[in-house]
Design a protein around this motif. Sequence first.
Motif, PDB file in Angstrom:
ATOM      1  N   THR A  88       5.359   6.536   1.120  1.00 47.01           N
ATOM      2  CA  THR A  88       4.074   7.248   0.887  1.00 47.01           C
ATOM      3  C   THR A  88       2.888   6.445   0.522  1.00 47.01           C
ATOM      4  OG1 THR A  88       5.502   9.102   0.005  1.00 47.01           O
ATOM      5  CG2 THR A  88       3.154   9.134  -0.406  1.00 47.01           C
ATOM      6  N   ALA A  89       1.794   6.611   1.194  1.00 48.49           N
ATOM      7  CA  ALA A  89       0.679   5.781   1.026  1.00 48.49           C
ATOM      8  C   ALA A  89       0.106   5.891  -0.465  1.00 48.49           C
ATOM      9  CB  ALA A  89      -0.462   6.176   2.019  1.00 48.49           C
ATOM     10  N   LYS A  90      -0.204   4.900  -1.171  1.00 48.79           N
ATOM     11  CA  LYS A  90      -0.343   5.145  -2.306  1.00 48.79           C
ATOM     12  C   LYS A  90      -2.014   5.436  -2.316  1.00 48.79           C
ATOM     13  CE  LYS A  90       2.054   1.206  -4.095  1.00 48.79           C
ATOM     14  NZ  LYS A  90       2.326  -0.388  -4.538  1.00 48.79           N
ATOM     15  N   ASP A  91      -2.851   5.098  -1.416  1.00 47.05           N
ATOM     16  CA  ASP A  91      -4.067   5.604  -1.161  1.00 47.05           C
ATOM     17  C   ASP A  91      -4.034   6.895  -0.200  1.00 47.05           C
ATOM     18  OD1 ASP A  91      -6.759   6.331  -0.358  1.00 47.05           O
ATOM     19  OD2 ASP A  91      -7.282   4.041   0.300  1.00 47.05           O
ATOM     20  N   PRO A  92      -4.635   8.155  -0.894  1.00 43.25           N
ATOM     21  CA  PRO A  92      -4.420   9.476  -0.113  1.00 43.25           C
ATOM     22  C   PRO A  92      -5.401   9.540   1.014  1.00 43.25           C
ATOM     23  CG  PRO A  92      -5.547   9.564  -2.142  1.00 43.25           C
ATOM     24  CD  PRO A  92      -5.223   8.256  -2.172  1.00 43.25           C
ATOM     25  N   GLU A  93      -6.278   8.413   1.495  1.00 38.96           N
ATOM     26  CA  GLU A  93      -7.129   8.391   2.290  1.00 38.96           C
ATOM     27  C   GLU A  93      -6.454   7.414   3.518  1.00 38.96           C
ATOM     28  OE1 GLU A  93      -9.567  10.391   2.913  1.00 38.96           O
ATOM     29  OE2 GLU A  93      -8.943  11.327   0.848  1.00 38.96           O
ATOM     30  N   ASP A  94      -5.456   6.851   3.272  1.00 39.41           N
ATOM     31  CA  ASP A  94      -4.683   5.865   4.161  1.00 39.41           C
ATOM     32  C   ASP A  94      -4.694   6.543   5.710  1.00 39.41           C
ATOM     33  OD1 ASP A  94      -3.403   3.812   5.508  1.00 39.41           O
ATOM     34  OD2 ASP A  94      -2.719   2.958   3.643  1.00 39.41           O
ATOM     35  N   GLU A  95      -4.437   5.741   6.502  1.00 43.58           N
ATOM     36  CA  GLU A  95      -4.354   6.554   7.813  1.00 43.58           C
ATOM     37  C   GLU A  95      -2.849   7.278   8.208  1.00 43.58           C
ATOM     38  OE1 GLU A  95      -4.616   5.583  12.705  1.00 43.58           O
ATOM     39  OE2 GLU A  95      -4.913   3.967  11.239  1.00 43.58           O
ATOM     40  N   ASP A 138       0.810  -1.069  -0.003  1.00 47.36           N
ATOM     41  CA  ASP A 138       0.216  -0.013  -0.088  1.00 47.36           C
ATOM     42  C   ASP A 138       0.790   1.320  -0.099  1.00 47.36           C
ATOM     43  OD1 ASP A 138      -2.154  -1.861   0.018  1.00 47.36           O
ATOM     44  OD2 ASP A 138      -2.470  -1.521   2.316  1.00 47.36           O
ATOM     45  N   TYR A 139       2.034   1.178   0.028  1.00 51.65           N
ATOM     46  CA  TYR A 139       3.237   2.317   0.122  1.00 51.65           C
ATOM     47  C   TYR A 139       4.102   2.177  -1.084  1.00 51.65           C
ATOM     48  CZ  TYR A 139       0.971   3.396   4.657  1.00 51.65           C
ATOM     49  OH  TYR A 139      -0.148   3.530   5.402  1.00 51.65           O
ATOM     50  N   THR A 140       4.666   3.370  -1.271  1.00 47.67           N
ATOM     51  CA  THR A 140       5.852   3.276  -2.309  1.00 47.67           C
ATOM     52  C   THR A 140       6.905   3.877  -1.520  1.00 47.67           C
ATOM     53  OG1 THR A 140       5.385   5.639  -2.852  1.00 47.67           O
ATOM     54  CG2 THR A 140       4.386   3.748  -4.284  1.00 47.67           C
ATOM     55  N   GLU A 141       8.030   3.382  -2.015  1.00 46.20           N
ATOM     56  CA  GLU A 141       9.412   3.642  -1.140  1.00 46.20           C
ATOM     57  C   GLU A 141      10.440   4.675  -1.891  1.00 46.20           C
ATOM     58  OE1 GLU A 141      12.768   1.167   1.577  1.00 46.20           O
ATOM     59  OE2 GLU A 141      12.407   0.599  -0.453  1.00 46.20           O
ATOM     60  N   VAL A 142      10.790   5.341  -1.285  1.00 53.23           N
ATOM     61  CA  VAL A 142      11.934   6.058  -2.249  1.00 53.23           C
ATOM     62  C   VAL A 142      13.207   6.439  -1.261  1.00 53.23           C
ATOM     63  CG1 VAL A 142      12.561   8.634  -2.974  1.00 53.23           C
ATOM     64  CG2 VAL A 142       9.933   7.389  -3.427  1.00 53.23           C
TER      65      VAL A 142
END
Length: 185
Positions: A109-116, A90-94
């Motif tokens: 960073t959460a892929k879903d902008p509504e993730d907690e 559910d997350y991207t890593e940089v």
Amino acid sequence: MNKLFVFLFLAACFISCKNKKLDSTKAYFSVVDYLKSEVKKMDTLPLHFTKITTVDSSSDTVEITKKEFHQYANIFLDLPDISSRSRMDDYTEVNDFDEILNNVLLIYTAKDPEDEVRNETIMMQPNEDGSTHIKTILATVVNSEKDSTVERSLTWQVDKRLQIVTKLGKPNQPEKINTVMVNWE
């Protein structure tokens, strides 16, 4: 014919389950596990805790007990662990390097902008031997309720302090900001 259908169905289920396996080479840094080990280490030390609370432009400083420190630390320890197998997709890593701060950054960073848990950043400083040590952990957590939104900006500076900035937003009302900083030495 029924036996053939059951066999094909089971084979299809097996193949589809096998295709959903997570990438075994993918590994995220567990902020929760790291901070649990930090708090465990801190429990063995004779530390002195000071809490600074700021609401609007008024601040108050008080000494607090280790038990009270744990109440604030638990806000970090109770975060959903985005490094768990069930959440890491559910997350991207940089990975990045900040030349000004001389820090290696791991940014999730959460892929879903509504993730907690909207994001987590781990800031690491390189050592002379090429290894790194963690300096700061940042996280942004947002919870929406019926009539309000609570956003927490969490900062943990290793061996120094934690900070929790809470922004409470309600429709047609000014945003309320409360900052709690707990220092230890």
